[in-house]
Design an enzyme around this catalytic site. Structure first.
Site, PDB file in Angstrom:
ATOM      1  N   GLU A  40       0.852  -1.185   0.000  1.00 30.43           N
ATOM      2  CA  GLU A  40       0.000   0.000   0.000  1.00 30.43           C
ATOM      3  C   GLU A  40       0.890   1.238   0.000  1.00 30.43           C
ATOM      4  O   GLU A  40       1.991   1.234   0.555  1.00 30.43           O
ATOM      5  CB  GLU A  40      -0.883  -0.008   1.245  1.00 30.43           C
ATOM      6  CG  GLU A  40      -1.862   1.153   1.314  1.00 30.43           C
ATOM      7  CD  GLU A  40      -2.679   1.169   2.595  1.00 30.43           C
ATOM      8  OE1 GLU A  40      -3.791   1.710   2.573  1.00 30.43           O
ATOM      9  OE2 GLU A  40      -2.199   0.647   3.627  1.00 30.43           O
ATOM     10  N   LYS A 112     -10.063   1.200  -2.521  1.00 31.75           N
ATOM     11  CA  LYS A 112     -10.154   0.744  -1.131  1.00 31.75           C
ATOM     12  C   LYS A 112     -11.536   1.052  -0.546  1.00 31.75           C
ATOM     13  O   LYS A 112     -11.993   2.184  -0.572  1.00 31.75           O
ATOM     14  CB  LYS A 112      -9.061   1.426  -0.307  1.00 31.75           C
ATOM     15  CG  LYS A 112      -8.929   0.924   1.128  1.00 31.75           C
ATOM     16  CD  LYS A 112      -7.747   1.624   1.803  1.00 31.75           C
ATOM     17  CE  LYS A 112      -7.500   1.110   3.203  1.00 31.75           C
ATOM     18  NZ  LYS A 112      -6.338   1.811   3.832  1.00 31.75           N
ATOM     19  N   CYS A 154      -5.075  -3.268   2.889  1.00 30.55           N
ATOM     20  CA  CYS A 154      -4.769  -2.955   4.286  1.00 30.55           C
ATOM     21  C   CYS A 154      -5.956  -3.111   5.244  1.00 30.55           C
ATOM     22  O   CYS A 154      -6.295  -4.213   5.641  1.00 30.55           O
ATOM     23  CB  CYS A 154      -4.171  -1.557   4.367  1.00 30.55           C
ATOM     24  SG  CYS A 154      -3.265  -1.241   5.919  1.00 30.55           S
TER      25      CYS A 154
END
Length: 275
Positions: A40, A112, A154
């Site tokens: 990331e 995301k 993440c």
């Protein structure tokens, strides 16, 4: 076929990060095919100003052009863990995972979904991704020579329903590029990743940031590769570098055949029937 996770210590300046990545990519093994994942914030890791400075519209810009060229010239499938992309008509950005095939073509992207708005007992303290980013609203599973790739980033890792949805869409390898904080990583990184691997019977590829990034922010590192039984195949606890592990399609198939948990799952079906 082999899986590769690259660990780096990125900062707020893209040219400096580009130089880091060029050195790391030079360490790739000569064998092909390779599925290579960057962490990331691989392009830029800093505050709002840095993200806005280096953000590009999806599908256009010199940063994305370079990732495409690297994939083509190195003959690899390259998963850029995330970079900031612009949203037309909005002052917010997306945190976007990009997948390039070995011809340099963008095969997929994923914005995301879960944003990291939390308080952590470290030098940085409060994290508020939503001040800069807007959440995505779509899942992504794509075909590749390595199997079906399920994309995530993440903080998504803490939401098992996302990964169950990826598995239901055929995911065989879960992509989890990350920049876990040192505090949360030490406590939860490995058990969360193992849980996602075991419950979904998938390989997990998790490239991470490591070290000090300024402003009190420290990341945990420990990039790793897990097999569908949850067994650790490779790990890099500290520093910059890469890890490599073989992809065994036969092992994946055997585990799913001997313990067919996806076929046995009843709760989702019960909920659907009663909805």
């Amino acid at each position: 076929m082999e899986l590769v996770a690259i660990q780096m210590n990125a900062g707020p300046d893209w040219p400096a990060n580009r130089a880091r990545l060029e050195k790391l990519l030079q360490q790739l093994p000569p064998s092909r095919p390779l599925l290579v994942q960057l962490p990331e914030n691989a392009a830029v890791f800093g505050g709002r100003d840095a993200a806005r400075q280096w953000a590009e519209p999806l599908g256009a810009g010199p940063v994305q052009e370079l990732f495409s060229r690297w994939a083509r010239e190195l003959g690899i499938w390259l998963v850029v863990g995330s970079m900031p992309t612009r949203i037309e008509g909005s002052d917010k950005l997306h945190s976007t995972c990009l997948v390039y095939d070995d011809r340099g073509e963008r095969a997929a992207h994923y914005h995301k979904v879960h944003l990291f708005d939390v308080e952590v007992a470290d030098g940085h303290g409060r994290y508020q991704e939503s001040a800069t980013y807007a959440p995505g609203d779509a899942l992504c599973v794509i075909d590749s020579p390595f199997g079906r790739l399920g994309l995530s980033i993440c903080y998504d890792l803490r939401f098992p329903e996302l990964y169950r949805a990826l598995r239901e869409r055929g995911a065989e390898i879960l992509m989890v590029p990350a920049a876990f904080t040192r505090v949360t990583g030490q406590a939860h990184w490995l058990p969360l990743l193992q849980a996602r691997a075991i419950e979904n019977q998938c390989y997990v590829l998790a490239a991470a940031q490591y070290g000090d990034h300024g402003g009190g922010r420290q990341t945990w590192g420990h990039s790793l590769i897990l097999d569908p039984w949850g067994e650790l195949q490779a790990c890099l606890p500290k520093g910059e570098g890469l890890i490599i592990a073989p992809l065994e399609a036969e092992r994946l198939a055997r585990i799913r055949s001997q313990m067919p948990v996806a076929q046995h799952a009843r709760l989702t079906a019960v909920w659907r029937d009663k909805a």
